[in-house]
Design a protein around this motif. Sequence first.
Motif, short mmCIF file in Angstrom:
data_model
loop_
_atom_site.label_atom_id
_atom_site.label_comp_id
_atom_site.label_asym_id
_atom_site.label_seq_id
_atom_site.Cartn_x
_atom_site.Cartn_y
_atom_site.Cartn_z
N ARG A 78 16.91 67.18 -6.56
CA ARG A 78 17.22 65.88 -7.17
C ARG A 78 17.11 64.73 -6.16
N TRP A 79 16.17 64.86 -5.24
CA TRP A 79 15.91 63.82 -4.24
C TRP A 79 14.68 63.01 -4.61
N LEU A 80 13.98 63.43 -5.64
CA LEU A 80 12.73 62.79 -6.04
C LEU A 80 12.64 62.78 -7.55
N LYS A 81 12.03 61.73 -8.10
CA LYS A 81 11.80 61.70 -9.55
C LYS A 81 10.35 61.32 -9.81
N ARG A 82 9.85 61.79 -10.95
CA ARG A 82 8.48 61.52 -11.37
C ARG A 82 8.50 60.55 -12.53
N SER A 83 7.44 59.75 -12.62
CA SER A 83 7.27 58.91 -13.80
C SER A 83 5.77 58.85 -14.11
N GLU A 84 5.47 58.90 -15.40
CA GLU A 84 4.08 58.89 -15.85
C GLU A 84 3.50 57.48 -15.71
N ASP A 85 2.24 57.42 -15.32
CA ASP A 85 1.54 56.13 -15.23
C ASP A 85 1.34 55.58 -16.64
N ALA A 86 1.63 54.32 -16.82
CA ALA A 86 1.53 53.70 -18.15
C ALA A 86 0.09 53.66 -18.66
N SER A 87 -0.88 53.52 -17.77
CA SER A 87 -2.27 53.39 -18.22
C SER A 87 -3.07 54.70 -18.13
N ASP A 88 -2.57 55.68 -17.38
CA ASP A 88 -3.28 56.96 -17.25
C ASP A 88 -2.25 58.08 -17.17
N ARG A 89 -2.07 58.80 -18.25
CA ARG A 89 -1.03 59.83 -18.33
C ARG A 89 -1.28 61.01 -17.40
N ARG A 90 -2.47 61.10 -16.82
CA ARG A 90 -2.75 62.19 -15.88
C ARG A 90 -2.11 61.93 -14.51
N ILE A 91 -1.73 60.69 -14.26
CA ILE A 91 -1.17 60.31 -12.96
C ILE A 91 0.34 60.23 -13.05
N GLU A 92 0.99 60.80 -12.03
CA GLU A 92 2.45 60.71 -11.92
C GLU A 92 2.80 59.93 -10.67
N HIS A 93 3.73 59.02 -10.83
CA HIS A 93 4.25 58.28 -9.68
C HIS A 93 5.53 58.98 -9.23
N LEU A 94 5.68 59.06 -7.93
CA LEU A 94 6.83 59.74 -7.35
C LEU A 94 7.64 58.74 -6.55
N GLU A 95 8.96 58.87 -6.65
CA GLU A 95 9.81 58.01 -5.83
C GLU A 95 11.13 58.73 -5.58
N LEU A 96 11.81 58.30 -4.54
CA LEU A 96 13.08 58.91 -4.19
C LEU A 96 14.17 58.44 -5.15
N THR A 97 15.08 59.34 -5.45
CA THR A 97 16.27 59.02 -6.22
C THR A 97 17.29 58.39 -5.25
N PRO A 98 18.40 57.87 -5.75
CA PRO A 98 19.44 57.38 -4.82
C PRO A 98 19.87 58.47 -3.82
N ALA A 99 20.01 59.70 -4.28
CA ALA A 99 20.36 60.79 -3.36
C ALA A 99 19.25 61.02 -2.34
N GLY A 100 18.01 60.94 -2.78
CA GLY A 100 16.87 61.09 -1.88
C GLY A 100 16.82 59.99 -0.84
N ARG A 101 17.14 58.76 -1.24
CA ARG A 101 17.17 57.65 -0.29
C ARG A 101 18.29 57.84 0.74
N ARG A 102 19.40 58.39 0.30
CA ARG A 102 20.51 58.68 1.22
C ARG A 102 20.09 59.73 2.25
N ILE A 103 19.46 60.81 1.77
CA ILE A 103 18.99 61.87 2.67
C ILE A 103 17.92 61.31 3.61
N HIS A 104 17.03 60.48 3.08
CA HIS A 104 16.00 59.87 3.94
C HIS A 104 16.66 59.06 5.05
#
Length: 152
Positions: A78-104
């Motif tokens: 639970r340090w990272l979350k995925r989100s689908e690209d609005a214009s191309d569903r084949r692409i996923e964007h990845l970003e740190l969750t608040p817990a991931g930012r803390r660990i970072h």
Amino acid sequence: MDFKLETFLPYRLNQAAERVSQRFAAQYRVRYRMTRPEWRTLAALGAYGRMTATEIGANSSMHKTKVSRAVRALEEKRWLKRSEDASDRRIEHLELTPAGRRIHGEMIELARRYEQELARLLGTAGLKQLEAGLSAVEAGLPAQAVRRGPKD
């Protein structure tokens, strides 16, 4: 002419980099149960923000299968979350969750302490020489796209 692998500069650079990396990996492996690909993925997202897996691979010179495994492991923690690209569903964007930012943030402090340890080992003059040498190599040998296999 006699060739000695242990004095061949590319070999020595690789061996030194591996020793430095392994020692740092031992620290975060014990503390966070994290692999090197997971650390590289976490570090890239922490440094650059939202990225795709392809961008992480290019940034960290990791094969897509290693990135994929690291993303899955960080998501399970639970340090990272995925989100689908609005214009191309084949692409996923990845970003740190608040817990991931803390660990970072914690990892950055660990990295800074390790870098200080290496600086003490080298001394001021040695560190300046190493930085100058690395800068010369980086400037003289720009990064090239390299095809890597799954074992790299």
